[in-house]
Design a protein around this motif. Structure first.
Motif, PDB file in Angstrom:
ATOM      1  N   GLU A  33      54.411  42.497  21.473  1.00 25.61           N
ATOM      2  CA  GLU A  33      53.628  43.596  22.043  1.00 25.61           C
ATOM      3  C   GLU A  33      52.406  43.055  22.777  1.00 25.61           C
ATOM      4  O   GLU A  33      52.022  43.564  23.845  1.00 25.61           O
ATOM      5  N   GLN A  34      51.769  42.042  22.227  1.00 29.07           N
ATOM      6  CA  GLN A  34      50.608  41.447  22.876  1.00 29.07           C
ATOM      7  C   GLN A  34      50.999  40.730  24.160  1.00 29.07           C
ATOM      8  O   GLN A  34      50.218  40.643  25.101  1.00 29.07           O
ATOM      9  N   GLN A  35      52.229  40.189  24.153  1.00 29.42           N
ATOM     10  CA  GLN A  35      52.684  39.476  25.337  1.00 29.42           C
ATOM     11  C   GLN A  35      53.181  40.413  26.425  1.00 29.42           C
ATOM     12  O   GLN A  35      53.279  40.024  27.579  1.00 29.42           O
ATOM     13  N   GLU A  36      53.463  41.672  26.086  1.00 26.35           N
ATOM     14  CA  GLU A  36      53.919  42.635  27.088  1.00 26.35           C
ATOM     15  C   GLU A  36      52.802  42.937  28.073  1.00 26.35           C
ATOM     16  O   GLU A  36      51.619  42.940  27.725  1.00 26.35           O
ATOM     17  N   THR A  37      53.166  43.206  29.277  1.00 25.66           N
ATOM     18  CA  THR A  37      52.178  43.453  30.327  1.00 25.66           C
ATOM     19  C   THR A  37      52.443  44.782  31.022  1.00 25.66           C
ATOM     20  O   THR A  37      53.521  45.358  30.893  1.00 25.66           O
ATOM     21  N   VAL A  38      51.426  45.253  31.746  1.00 30.27           N
ATOM     22  CA  VAL A  38      51.533  46.487  32.516  1.00 30.27           C
ATOM     23  C   VAL A  38      50.924  46.229  33.890  1.00 30.27           C
ATOM     24  O   VAL A  38      49.966  45.461  34.023  1.00 30.27           O
ATOM     25  N   ALA A  66      47.406  44.996  25.757  1.00 21.02           N
ATOM     26  CA  ALA A  66      46.209  45.119  24.924  1.00 21.02           C
ATOM     27  C   ALA A  66      44.944  45.279  25.767  1.00 21.02           C
ATOM     28  O   ALA A  66      43.951  45.818  25.285  1.00 21.02           O
ATOM     29  N   ALA A  67      44.974  44.817  27.035  1.00 23.87           N
ATOM     30  CA  ALA A  67      43.802  44.909  27.898  1.00 23.87           C
ATOM     31  C   ALA A  67      43.790  46.178  28.743  1.00 23.87           C
ATOM     32  O   ALA A  67      42.815  46.447  29.443  1.00 23.87           O
ATOM     33  N   TYR A  68      44.848  46.957  28.674  1.00 26.23           N
ATOM     34  CA  TYR A  68      44.958  48.144  29.523  1.00 26.23           C
ATOM     35  C   TYR A  68      44.150  49.309  28.942  1.00 26.23           C
ATOM     36  O   TYR A  68      44.131  49.543  27.735  1.00 26.23           O
ATOM     37  N   LYS A  90      37.089  41.493  44.131  1.00 26.30           N
ATOM     38  CA  LYS A  90      38.463  41.063  44.378  1.00 26.30           C
ATOM     39  C   LYS A  90      39.141  40.734  43.056  1.00 26.30           C
ATOM     40  O   LYS A  90      38.615  39.995  42.230  1.00 26.30           O
ATOM     41  N   GLY A  91      40.329  41.327  42.851  1.00 24.93           N
ATOM     42  CA  GLY A  91      41.133  41.005  41.681  1.00 24.93           C
ATOM     43  C   GLY A  91      40.774  41.747  40.412  1.00 24.93           C
ATOM     44  O   GLY A  91      41.463  41.586  39.403  1.00 24.93           O
ATOM     45  N   GLU A  92      39.717  42.568  40.428  1.00 22.42           N
ATOM     46  CA  GLU A  92      39.368  43.304  39.215  1.00 22.42           C
ATOM     47  C   GLU A  92      40.191  44.584  39.125  1.00 22.42           C
ATOM     48  O   GLU A  92      40.499  45.213  40.133  1.00 22.42           O
ATOM     49  N   ALA A  93      40.546  44.956  37.915  1.00 19.47           N
ATOM     50  CA  ALA A  93      41.333  46.175  37.725  1.00 19.47           C
ATOM     51  C   ALA A  93      40.565  47.371  38.265  1.00 19.47           C
ATOM     52  O   ALA A  93      39.373  47.544  37.995  1.00 19.47           O
TER      53      ALA A  93
END
Length: 250
Positions: A33-38, A66-68, A90-93
């Protein structure tokens, strides 16, 4: 007796093995789950406050789940055509509260109407493009009334030379998109000219109501600055502070 002890030991060993397998499963599941990305939207260049965001300025980047956070924009179409309420790195969510609608442009169902000078009795000198204003009907014989319960957006205010009325030192619109209330106040105090022409974003029904009221000449419009413009800026600044606080906490 020995058989009972042996059976008990076998059951205990089986239970411990099952618990160990389940524990390993939980650990592996958490790791996955921690390795999953969005996918989230990020600018591919620095975007200044007040600048319109084009589709080519954006790209998708994957972040760990986890960072979303819920205020992150996940679709490019949701941000394309918006204005940056503050500088975007640049590059920030991209966060939804850092975006403004292009509010000087009429929304769906609206058009920009220049209010004829003969329809106007008075205009608040402090109004600027992007403000919300209240419209009142005032006549010699008719009872004065508020024309619309909701405020309308000012598309532009022009001088007799067809120049946008603003401060030469501090742009009101830039202060507005930066949630800079001090700059906004200063811009209202220092104007480069008197207001001669006012353009409002109105629906067809709104414009026809104004025209019916004023075309006879006995009723004219009073255009007053609405505190909702200030309230929106205050809310935007508070949202900005909360977002900055969340970023620091993270």
């Amino acid at each position: 007796m020995r058989r009972g002890s042996s059976l008990w030991l076998s059951l205990t060993a089986a239970a411990l093995s099952a618990a160990l397998v389940y524990g390993l499963y939980v650990v592996q599941r958490d790791q996955l789950e921690q390795q999953e990305t969005v996918a989230v939207v990020v600018p591919n260049r620095f975007i200044a406050a007040g600048e319109r965001i084009e589709r080519e300025d954006l790209e998708l980047r994957r972040l760990p789940v986890a960072a979303y956070t819920l205020d992150m924009v996940s679709k490019i179409d949701a941000a394309s055509g918006m204005e940056a309420a503050m500088p975007l790195g640049k590059g920030e969510a991209l966060l939804s509260w850092k975006l403004n609608e292009h509010y000087l442009h009429p929304r769906t169902g609206e058009s920009t109407f220049q209010i004829p000078r003969e329809y106007i009795r008075s205009v608040s000198n402090g109004i600027r493009a992007g403000d919300r204003v209240a419209l009142y009907a005032s006549g010699a014989e008719e009872e004065s009334l508020r024309i619309f319960p909701e405020p309308v957006i000012v598309a532009s205010v022009k001088s007799s030379a067809n120049v946008e009325v603003d401060s030469l030192k501090q742009s009101h619109l830039m202060s507005l998109v930066e949630s800079n209330m001090e700059g906004m106040y200063a811009a209202r105090r220092d104007a480069n000219a008197m207001i001669e022409y006012v353009n409002l974003n109105l629906t067809e029904a709104q414009w026809l109501r104004i025209d019916r009221l004023c075309k006879g000449g006995s009723v004219k419009i009073v255009i007053a600055y609405s505190p909702e413009s200030y309230d929106r800026m205050k809310n935007a600044r508070e949202a900005k502070r909360e977002g900055e606080g969340r970023e620091r906490d993270e």
